[in-house]
Design a protein around this motif. Structure first.
Motif, PDB file in Angstrom:
ATOM      1  N   VAL A 120       0.832  -1.209   0.000  1.00 30.45           N
ATOM      2  CA  VAL A 120       0.000   0.000   0.000  1.00 30.45           C
ATOM      3  C   VAL A 120       0.866   1.258   0.000  1.00 30.45           C
ATOM      4  N   LEU A 153       0.448   5.323   0.797  1.00 30.42           N
ATOM      5  CA  LEU A 153      -0.440   6.296   1.433  1.00 30.42           C
ATOM      6  C   LEU A 153      -0.126   7.693   0.912  1.00 30.42           C
ATOM      7  N   ILE A 203      -3.847   4.576  -1.502  1.00 36.38           N
ATOM      8  CA  ILE A 203      -4.886   5.266  -0.736  1.00 36.38           C
ATOM      9  C   ILE A 203      -4.619   6.759  -0.881  1.00 36.38           C
ATOM     10  N   ILE A 236      -7.891   3.911  -3.923  1.00 38.08           N
ATOM     11  CA  ILE A 236      -8.981   4.172  -2.982  1.00 38.08           C
ATOM     12  C   ILE A 236      -8.866   5.609  -2.500  1.00 38.08           C
ATOM     13  N   PHE A 267      -9.444   8.499   0.095  1.00 38.98           N
ATOM     14  CA  PHE A 267      -9.616   8.575   1.556  1.00 38.98           C
ATOM     15  C   PHE A 267      -9.651  10.047   1.905  1.00 38.98           C
ATOM     16  N   LYS A 286     -12.940   9.848   5.974  1.00 32.03           N
ATOM     17  CA  LYS A 286     -11.919   9.674   6.995  1.00 32.03           C
ATOM     18  C   LYS A 286     -12.470   9.253   8.352  1.00 32.03           C
ATOM     19  N   ILE A 290     -11.810   0.142   6.314  1.00 37.91           N
ATOM     20  CA  ILE A 290     -10.549   0.405   5.628  1.00 37.91           C
ATOM     21  C   ILE A 290      -9.885  -0.903   5.212  1.00 37.91           C
ATOM     22  N   VAL A 311      -9.212  -2.150   1.201  1.00 35.47           N
ATOM     23  CA  VAL A 311      -7.908  -2.500   0.643  1.00 35.47           C
ATOM     24  C   VAL A 311      -7.927  -3.920   0.090  1.00 35.47           C
TER      25      VAL A 311
END
Length: 208
Positions: A6, A8, A54, A82, A84, A107, A114, A118
């Motif tokens: 992932v 971020l 994300i 995704i 967020f 959020k 969450i 994922v």
């Protein structure tokens, strides 16, 4: 079994740190990098090739989340994206999905939401926060109103009998992006085939 990697993307370090700590509680999820801007996100994707990105929508100066998603899709990257964010307006949701996002979480989403988003994203499933899903459901009850300008343009061009490649050339987008737009159009119009979409397009033209 290899973990789901992932990336971020959020301009707030506290958000990235919190998500990193949260995802670290799951043995099948691994944060490989963080980014504070759209530009940095593109560079980190090239470097790490994460399975899931994300992405926040608003990130101060520079490239925002929507444009970063578009850029990733133009590069034909296979990452599941995704969103967020704190933004839940109809316009934000439609722009994000149209750009190529597979999921849309607010959020205040629970840890379980969450994690599910994922894991679902790498399986090709779209996971959305309940308020977002409710908004989309309401929009889909009136599908003609929810088509983005690009989708409406693509729907109109379908009546010319163009192939996906030709549609891409006409609109200066990749064939993969054409397929994504078509999938969104089919879902919004409640049809499953190109012929049904063309029939709808002809009806729309006739009503103008």
């Amino acid at each position: 079994m290899n973990p789901i990697t992932v990336l971020l993307v959020d301009d707030h370090l506290v958000v990235r740190s919190g998500l990193t700590a949260l995802l670290a509680t799951q043995p099948d999820l691994e944060v490989v990098a963080g980014a504070a801007s759209g530009e940095e996100a593109l560079a980190q994707v090239e470097k790490h090739s994460p399975a899931v990105v994300i992405m926040d929508l608003a990130m101060g100066a520079g490239m925002d989340g929507i444009e970063a998603i578009r850029q990733l899709r133009r590069r034909n990257n296979s990452q599941a994206i995704i969103v967020f964010t704190t933004y839940d307006s109809d316009a934000d949701i439609v722009r994000a999905v149209d750009a190529g996002a597979m999921g849309y979480l607010l959020k205040d989403a629970s840890p379980e939401e969450i994690f599910a988003a994922v894991r679902g994203a790498v399986q090709g499933r779209s996971i959305m926060s309940p308020p977002v899903a409710s908004r989309l459901f309401q929009q889909l009850r009136n599908p003609e109103a929810v088509l983005t300008p690009r989708e409406a343009e693509l729907l109109s061009l379908l009546t010319e009998g163009l192939s996906n490649r030709d549609l891409g050339r006409r609109l200066s987008i990749s064939e993969a992006t054409v397929k994504t737009h078509l999938a969104h159009i089919y879902a919004k119009l409640g049809v499953e085939t190109r012929a049904a979409a063309i029939s709808t397009a002809i009806r729309r033209e006739g009503m103008r």
